[in-house]
Design a protein around this motif. Structure first.
Motif, PDB file in Angstrom:
ATOM      1  N   ALA A  90       0.832  -1.208   0.000  1.00 25.42           N
ATOM      2  CA  ALA A  90       0.000   0.000   0.000  1.00 25.42           C
ATOM      3  C   ALA A  90       0.865   1.255   0.000  1.00 25.42           C
ATOM      4  O   ALA A  90       0.517   2.262  -0.624  1.00 25.42           O
ATOM      5  CB  ALA A  90      -0.935  -0.015   1.211  1.00 25.42           C
ATOM      6  N   GLN A  91       1.999   1.198   0.680  1.00 21.87           N
ATOM      7  CA  GLN A  91       2.923   2.333   0.702  1.00 21.87           C
ATOM      8  C   GLN A  91       3.519   2.568  -0.679  1.00 21.87           C
ATOM      9  O   GLN A  91       3.567   3.709  -1.171  1.00 21.87           O
ATOM     10  CB  GLN A  91       4.028   2.092   1.721  1.00 21.87           C
ATOM     11  CG  GLN A  91       5.020   3.243   1.843  1.00 21.87           C
ATOM     12  CD  GLN A  91       6.192   2.911   2.770  1.00 21.87           C
ATOM     13  OE1 GLN A  91       6.512   1.740   2.985  1.00 21.87           O
ATOM     14  NE2 GLN A  91       6.811   3.945   3.312  1.00 21.87           N
ATOM     15  N   LEU A  92       3.976   1.501  -1.323  1.00 18.89           N
ATOM     16  CA  LEU A  92       4.635   1.631  -2.621  1.00 18.89           C
ATOM     17  C   LEU A  92       3.667   2.029  -3.728  1.00 18.89           C
ATOM     18  O   LEU A  92       4.002   2.824  -4.612  1.00 18.89           O
ATOM     19  CB  LEU A  92       5.315   0.309  -2.993  1.00 18.89           C
ATOM     20  CG  LEU A  92       6.511  -0.108  -2.129  1.00 18.89           C
ATOM     21  CD1 LEU A  92       6.962  -1.515  -2.498  1.00 18.89           C
ATOM     22  CD2 LEU A  92       7.661   0.881  -2.286  1.00 18.89           C
ATOM     23  N   GLU A  93       2.461   1.463  -3.688  1.00 16.91           N
ATOM     24  CA  GLU A  93       1.532   1.659  -4.799  1.00 16.91           C
ATOM     25  C   GLU A  93       0.592   2.843  -4.611  1.00 16.91           C
ATOM     26  O   GLU A  93       0.073   3.373  -5.603  1.00 16.91           O
ATOM     27  CB  GLU A  93       0.714   0.384  -5.027  1.00 16.91           C
ATOM     28  CG  GLU A  93       1.541  -0.803  -5.511  1.00 16.91           C
ATOM     29  CD  GLU A  93       0.697  -1.971  -5.968  1.00 16.91           C
ATOM     30  OE1 GLU A  93      -0.527  -1.971  -5.676  1.00 16.91           O
ATOM     31  OE2 GLU A  93       1.251  -2.882  -6.613  1.00 16.91           O
ATOM     32  N   ALA A  94       0.347   3.258  -3.373  1.00 18.80           N
ATOM     33  CA  ALA A  94      -0.659   4.302  -3.167  1.00 18.80           C
ATOM     34  C   ALA A  94      -0.235   5.389  -2.187  1.00 18.80           C
ATOM     35  O   ALA A  94      -1.023   6.293  -1.913  1.00 18.80           O
ATOM     36  CB  ALA A  94      -1.975   3.666  -2.698  1.00 18.80           C
ATOM     37  N   GLY A  95       0.970   5.308  -1.638  1.00 20.64           N
ATOM     38  CA  GLY A  95       1.456   6.372  -0.776  1.00 20.64           C
ATOM     39  C   GLY A  95       0.954   6.358   0.649  1.00 20.64           C
ATOM     40  O   GLY A  95       1.032   7.377   1.347  1.00 20.64           O
TER      41      GLY A  95
END
Length: 275
Positions: A90-95
């Motif tokens: 979720a961090q990598l794909e959506a910040g």
């Protein structure tokens, strides 16, 4: 917000009446246990957040890890606790912003029955491995360890999905699955009559515990982090941590998050293959 399949209706109207008007804070809780158990376990946190933020708080979950992650990426939660590799994805794909992780660690525990215990891992060949959720980090860990022993999922054994850690334990206890994968928390939740009839076959190395992340639309990242880190010092936090092995929270480090890249990529590929 699209419909969540399973609601943890944690809002108490009487408590809300005493809170200052404010937007509803939607807190997602990864479905590691049954909705009833999750609701009971996380009630102290809901009460604490409502008091400190002076706004209503609702706890929500989903039927499984896949749906929970889909709801995460759809923006259904403002603040949530999820599996480490799903948090990194979720961090990598959506910040999404990681703000806290529990002090305890997690690990995969392979269990077998007391009556007919597995003595060598090769006995799994041609049989079922009982698992709780195919997207769980401990399941990835168990499959990797089994592959290192020469057993490949789908070729040498077949993962069999069960709705809870308790049903994994029951399948092993009854001899339907020679081995099952549970977490320490899941093992703790087994009914005494089931726990008494299973034994640990193998404990695998520790992996990070659940991670709290904040939706990128939020302007309260620092405040949520401070509240979560101070939760253990509150009366509600004392009640919460007395009922589990989490021990407290600390900030996750950037290096810890980077180390989750491999399982994050693997689960991302799995979600793309089976959307």
């Amino acid at each position: 917000m699209k419909r969540i399949a399973v609601f943890l209706l944690a809002s108490c109207l009487a408590a809300w009446a005493h809170a200052a008007p404010g937007p509803l804070l939607r807190v997602g809780v990864l479905p590691t246990l049954s909705p009833k158990v999750l609701l009971t376990n996380y009630q102290p946190l809901r009460i604490y957040l409502e008091r400190e933020l002076q706004q209503p708080v609702e706890l929500l979950t989903a039927p499984d890890f896949k749906r929970f992650h889909q709801d995460t990426m759809a923006g259904d939660f403002d603040l949530l606790v999820t599996a480490p590799h799903l948090a990194r994805l979720a961090q990598l794909e959506a910040g999404f912003q990681p703000v806290a992780t529990y002090l305890s660690v997690n690990r995969a525990i392979l269990i077998t029955s007391q009556a007919k215990p597995v003595k060598k891992v090769d006995e799994l060949r041609g049989n079922h491995l009982a698992i709780f959720d195919p997207l769980g980090l401990i399941v990835f860990e168990a499959k990797q360890w089994l592959e290192d022993q020469g057993l490949v999922s789908g070729r040498d054994y077949h993962p069999q999905l069960f709705p809870s850690h308790s049903s994994v334990g029951q399948s092993v206890q009854q001899g339907d699955s020679p081995l099952g994968v549970v977490s320490p928390a899941g093992l703790h939740q087994l009914a005494p009559e089931i726990a008494a009839q299973i034994r640990t076959f193998k404990e695998l190395p520790p992996v990070p515990a659940l991670i709290w992340i904040v939706h990128p639309r939020s302007g309260n990242v620092d405040r949520y982090q401070r509240l979560l880190l101070r939760f253990a010092d509150s009366p509600e936090g004392e009640r919460f941590y007395a009922g589990n092995a989490y021990k407290g929270m600390r900030p996750p480090t950037p290096e810890e998050m980077r180390l989750l890249d491999r399982p994050a990529r693997e689960v991302g590929r799995l979600l793309q293959t089976h959307p």
